[in-house]
Design a protein around this motif. Structure first.
Motif, PDB file in Angstrom:
ATOM      1  N   LEU A   1     -80.703  -5.092 -81.657  1.00 35.56           N
ATOM      2  CA  LEU A   1     -81.051  -4.106 -81.279  1.00 35.56           C
ATOM      3  C   LEU A   1     -82.643  -5.046 -80.743  1.00 35.56           C
ATOM      4  CD1 LEU A   1     -81.059  -3.071 -85.338  1.00 35.56           C
ATOM      5  CD2 LEU A   1     -80.138  -2.306 -83.517  1.00 35.56           C
ATOM      6  N   ARG A   2     -83.190  -6.842 -80.902  1.00 35.77           N
ATOM      7  CA  ARG A   2     -84.140  -6.322 -80.097  1.00 35.77           C
ATOM      8  C   ARG A   2     -83.965  -7.166 -78.676  1.00 35.77           C
ATOM      9  NH1 ARG A   2     -85.535  -9.662 -85.157  1.00 35.77           N
ATOM     10  NH2 ARG A   2     -85.521 -11.903 -83.986  1.00 35.77           N
ATOM     11  N   ILE A   3     -82.250  -6.993 -78.498  1.00 35.76           N
ATOM     12  CA  ILE A   3     -82.276  -7.820 -77.175  1.00 35.76           C
ATOM     13  C   ILE A   3     -82.518  -6.335 -75.832  1.00 35.76           C
ATOM     14  CG2 ILE A   3     -80.744  -8.150 -75.567  1.00 35.76           C
ATOM     15  CD1 ILE A   3     -79.526  -9.578 -77.814  1.00 35.76           C
ATOM     16  N   ARG A   4     -83.458  -6.882 -75.373  1.00 36.87           N
ATOM     17  CA  ARG A   4     -83.139  -5.872 -73.321  1.00 36.87           C
ATOM     18  C   ARG A   4     -83.100  -6.267 -72.592  1.00 36.87           C
ATOM     19  NH1 ARG A   4     -84.135  -2.895 -77.303  1.00 36.87           N
ATOM     20  NH2 ARG A   4     -86.256  -1.569 -77.956  1.00 36.87           N
ATOM     21  N   MET A   5     -81.534  -5.843 -72.115  1.00 30.09           N
ATOM     22  CA  MET A   5     -80.925  -6.455 -70.920  1.00 30.09           C
ATOM     23  C   MET A   5     -81.195  -6.528 -69.467  1.00 30.09           C
ATOM     24  SD  MET A   5     -78.797  -8.508 -72.852  1.00 30.09           S
ATOM     25  CE  MET A   5     -77.278  -8.804 -71.537  1.00 30.09           C
ATOM     26  N   PRO A   6     -81.536  -7.574 -69.409  1.00 30.73           N
ATOM     27  CA  PRO A   6     -82.039  -7.155 -67.378  1.00 30.73           C
ATOM     28  C   PRO A   6     -80.967  -6.362 -66.561  1.00 30.73           C
ATOM     29  CG  PRO A   6     -82.613  -8.826 -68.115  1.00 30.73           C
ATOM     30  CD  PRO A   6     -81.983  -9.276 -68.979  1.00 30.73           C
ATOM     31  N   GLU A   7     -80.861  -5.150 -66.168  1.00 27.02           N
ATOM     32  CA  GLU A   7     -79.712  -4.643 -65.748  1.00 27.02           C
ATOM     33  C   GLU A   7     -78.646  -5.885 -64.732  1.00 27.02           C
ATOM     34  OE1 GLU A   7     -78.579  -0.379 -64.382  1.00 27.02           O
ATOM     35  OE2 GLU A   7     -80.747  -1.081 -64.320  1.00 27.02           O
ATOM     36  N   ASN A   8     -77.546  -5.473 -65.101  1.00 23.62           N
ATOM     37  CA  ASN A   8     -76.282  -6.375 -63.910  1.00 23.62           C
ATOM     38  C   ASN A   8     -76.376  -7.546 -63.660  1.00 23.62           C
ATOM     39  OD1 ASN A   8     -75.059  -3.840 -63.934  1.00 23.62           O
ATOM     40  ND2 ASN A   8     -76.316  -3.250 -62.226  1.00 23.62           N
ATOM     41  N   GLN A   9     -77.741  -8.252 -64.431  1.00 24.94           N
ATOM     42  CA  GLN A   9     -77.867  -9.914 -64.148  1.00 24.94           C
ATOM     43  C   GLN A   9     -77.386 -10.737 -65.024  1.00 24.94           C
ATOM     44  OE1 GLN A   9     -82.191 -10.623 -63.340  1.00 24.94           O
ATOM     45  NE2 GLN A   9     -82.654  -9.142 -62.813  1.00 24.94           N
ATOM     46  N   ILE A  10     -77.138 -10.373 -66.242  1.00 22.32           N
ATOM     47  CA  ILE A  10     -76.423 -11.494 -67.583  1.00 22.32           C
ATOM     48  C   ILE A  10     -74.723 -11.171 -67.786  1.00 22.32           C
ATOM     49  CG2 ILE A  10     -76.706 -12.182 -70.006  1.00 22.32           C
ATOM     50  CD1 ILE A  10     -79.683 -11.627 -69.708  1.00 22.32           C
ATOM     51  N   SER A  11     -73.902 -11.495 -67.746  1.00 25.49           N
ATOM     52  CA  SER A  11     -72.316 -10.912 -68.160  1.00 25.49           C
ATOM     53  C   SER A  11     -72.942 -12.129 -69.388  1.00 25.49           C
ATOM     54  CB  SER A  11     -71.288 -12.171 -67.150  1.00 25.49           C
ATOM     55  OG  SER A  11     -70.442 -11.776 -68.303  1.00 25.49           O
ATOM     56  N   LEU A  12     -71.499 -10.786 -70.237  1.00 22.32           N
ATOM     57  CA  LEU A  12     -71.369 -10.781 -71.848  1.00 22.32           C
ATOM     58  C   LEU A  12     -70.554 -11.170 -71.881  1.00 22.32           C
ATOM     59  CD1 LEU A  12     -73.911  -7.746 -73.571  1.00 22.32           C
ATOM     60  CD2 LEU A  12     -74.478 -10.390 -73.452  1.00 22.32           C
ATOM     61  N   SER A  13     -69.664 -11.854 -71.223  1.00 23.77           N
ATOM     62  CA  SER A  13     -68.103 -11.986 -71.533  1.00 23.77           C
ATOM     63  C   SER A  13     -67.654 -12.851 -72.149  1.00 23.77           C
ATOM     64  CB  SER A  13     -67.154 -11.708 -69.816  1.00 23.77           C
ATOM     65  OG  SER A  13     -68.271 -13.128 -69.104  1.00 23.77           O
TER      66      SER A  13
ATOM     67  N   ALA B   1     -84.007 -12.022 -73.384  1.00 27.95           N
ATOM     68  CA  ALA B   1     -82.811 -11.861 -73.007  1.00 27.95           C
ATOM     69  C   ALA B   1     -82.313 -12.824 -73.409  1.00 27.95           C
ATOM     70  CB  ALA B   1     -82.111 -10.645 -73.006  1.00 27.95           C
ATOM     71  N   CYS B   2     -82.091 -14.165 -73.559  1.00 35.16           N
ATOM     72  CA  CYS B   2     -81.019 -15.364 -73.137  1.00 35.16           C
ATOM     73  C   CYS B   2     -81.447 -16.334 -74.709  1.00 35.16           C
ATOM     74  CB  CYS B   2     -81.581 -16.119 -71.789  1.00 35.16           C
ATOM     75  SG  CYS B   2     -80.807 -15.141 -70.755  1.00 35.16           S
ATOM     76  N   THR B   3     -82.791 -15.929 -74.994  1.00 39.65           N
ATOM     77  CA  THR B   3     -82.913 -16.825 -75.819  1.00 39.65           C
ATOM     78  C   THR B   3     -82.360 -16.135 -76.799  1.00 39.65           C
ATOM     79  OG1 THR B   3     -85.702 -17.591 -74.720  1.00 39.65           O
ATOM     80  CG2 THR B   3     -85.042 -17.292 -76.876  1.00 39.65           C
ATOM     81  N   GLU B   4     -82.409 -14.612 -77.110  1.00 38.94           N
ATOM     82  CA  GLU B   4     -82.234 -14.083 -78.088  1.00 38.94           C
ATOM     83  C   GLU B   4     -80.788 -14.345 -78.397  1.00 38.94           C
ATOM     84  OE1 GLU B   4     -83.373 -13.148 -80.548  1.00 38.94           O
ATOM     85  OE2 GLU B   4     -85.660 -11.616 -79.354  1.00 38.94           O
ATOM     86  N   LEU B   5     -80.003 -14.188 -77.105  1.00 39.69           N
ATOM     87  CA  LEU B   5     -77.949 -14.969 -76.940  1.00 39.69           C
ATOM     88  C   LEU B   5     -78.234 -16.116 -77.518  1.00 39.69           C
ATOM     89  CD1 LEU B   5     -77.649 -12.669 -73.080  1.00 39.69           C
ATOM     90  CD2 LEU B   5     -76.966 -12.246 -75.429  1.00 39.69           C
ATOM     91  N   LEU B   6     -78.895 -16.747 -77.263  1.00 37.17           N
ATOM     92  CA  LEU B   6     -78.786 -18.201 -77.728  1.00 37.17           C
ATOM     93  C   LEU B   6     -78.790 -18.262 -79.316  1.00 37.17           C
ATOM     94  CD1 LEU B   6     -81.303 -20.708 -74.852  1.00 37.17           C
ATOM     95  CD2 LEU B   6     -78.184 -20.447 -75.254  1.00 37.17           C
ATOM     96  N   PHE B   7     -79.576 -17.460 -79.469  1.00 34.18           N
ATOM     97  CA  PHE B   7     -79.838 -17.662 -81.157  1.00 34.18           C
ATOM     98  C   PHE B   7     -78.352 -17.031 -81.623  1.00 34.18           C
ATOM     99  CE2 PHE B   7     -84.128 -17.509 -81.123  1.00 34.18           C
ATOM    100  CZ  PHE B   7     -84.453 -19.097 -82.168  1.00 34.18           C
ATOM    101  N   ILE B   8     -77.925 -15.794 -80.783  1.00 31.58           N
ATOM    102  CA  ILE B   8     -76.332 -15.546 -81.061  1.00 31.58           C
ATOM    103  C   ILE B   8     -75.348 -16.225 -80.990  1.00 31.58           C
ATOM    104  CG2 ILE B   8     -75.070 -13.842 -80.692  1.00 31.58           C
ATOM    105  CD1 ILE B   8     -77.815 -11.702 -80.303  1.00 31.58           C
TER     106      ILE B   8
END
Length: 244
Positions: free
Chosen positions: A111-123, A185-192
């Motif tokens: 809920l805290r992630i604010r993804m930069p548009e079209n820059q980070i792939s979640l695949s 955003a990437c820091t939050e994704l690293l935690f995840i």
């Protein structure tokens, strides 16, 4: 003879109740992980809230399983396979509770992630999530079916989870190096990603405990491991106050 028969029947009923509660707890935790992954992949706030709301139910079941297991140990003097199963249940509930905590943490972070548009792939994160979810499902199947072969499958898959994490770590660090706007955003994704890896570790713990309970043998203490990340991750150097 009638009294003896009643005691045996009562013992079997209590053992069956323990297994049923373990299956119920496993099902809730499995659902929490599915909801947490949906919260990330689909930006689903309702799924994130639902994952967190299930925490108290998991905690309550953990207490109930522990109480029943201690009662069985104290009053029934179980032997051999039954003894191993009951002792394993005490440990497995701790693993399941921690998995639920990590799933809730993932959901809240999503809920805290604010993804930069079209820059980070979640695949990569989705692929890792699917593998972790599959390993968790198989570990829970191993509990309910007392299946040592299922447990072995999970144990051998631990390496693949590590390799996904290492690849994802490198990918996210690359995103941060390319554009400073990606750092938050990437820091939050690293935690995840780290929480997903820990869920995988707890699924492997469960598999090891089931294998021992069923066979009486321990799996090798050195698990199959993927290549480690080349540096300490951001997620490992920071506190995670919202896991609990």
């Amino acid at each position: 003879m009638a009294d003896r028969s009643h005691i045996v029947k009562s013992y079997e009923q209590e053992l069956g109740q323990l297994r049923s509660m373990m299956a119920q707890m496993g099902g809730i935790v499995e659902n929490q992980v599915a909801l947490a992954l949906s919260a990330i992949a689909d930006r689903n706030e309702e799924a994130a809230d639902a994952a967190a709301r299930q925490d108290p139910e998991v905690d309550q079941l953990e207490r109930e399983v522990e109480s029943l297991a201690i009662r069985l140990l104290a009053l029934r003097s179980p032997m051999a396979g039954d003894l191993r199963e009951i002792v394993a249940a005490l440990k497995i509930t701790g693993d399941l509770e921690r998995i639920g905590d990590y799933a809730s943490s993932i959901a809240r972070r999503s809920l805290r992630i604010r993804m930069p548009e079209n820059q980070i792939s979640l695949s990569g994160l989705r692929s890792m999530g699917r593998l972790v979810q599959e390993n968790l499902r198989r570990s829970i199947d191993a509990i309910t079916q007392q299946d040592s072969n299922r447990a072995m499958e999970v144990w051998h898959s631990d390496r693949a989870v590590d390799e996904y994490y290492t690849a994802l770590f490198r990918e996210l660090v690359t995103y941060m190096m390319e554009d400073a706007r990606n750092i938050r955003a990437c820091t939050e994704l690293l935690f995840i990603a780290k929480n997903l890896e820990r869920i995988g570790d707890h699924a492997t713990n469960i598999a090891e405990r089931v294998f021992y309970a069923v066979t009486g043998d321990n799996l090798p203490s050195l698990r199959p491991r993927g290549a480690p990340a080349s540096a300490l991750t951001v997620a490992e150097t920071m506190q995670e106050p919202d896991v609990r």
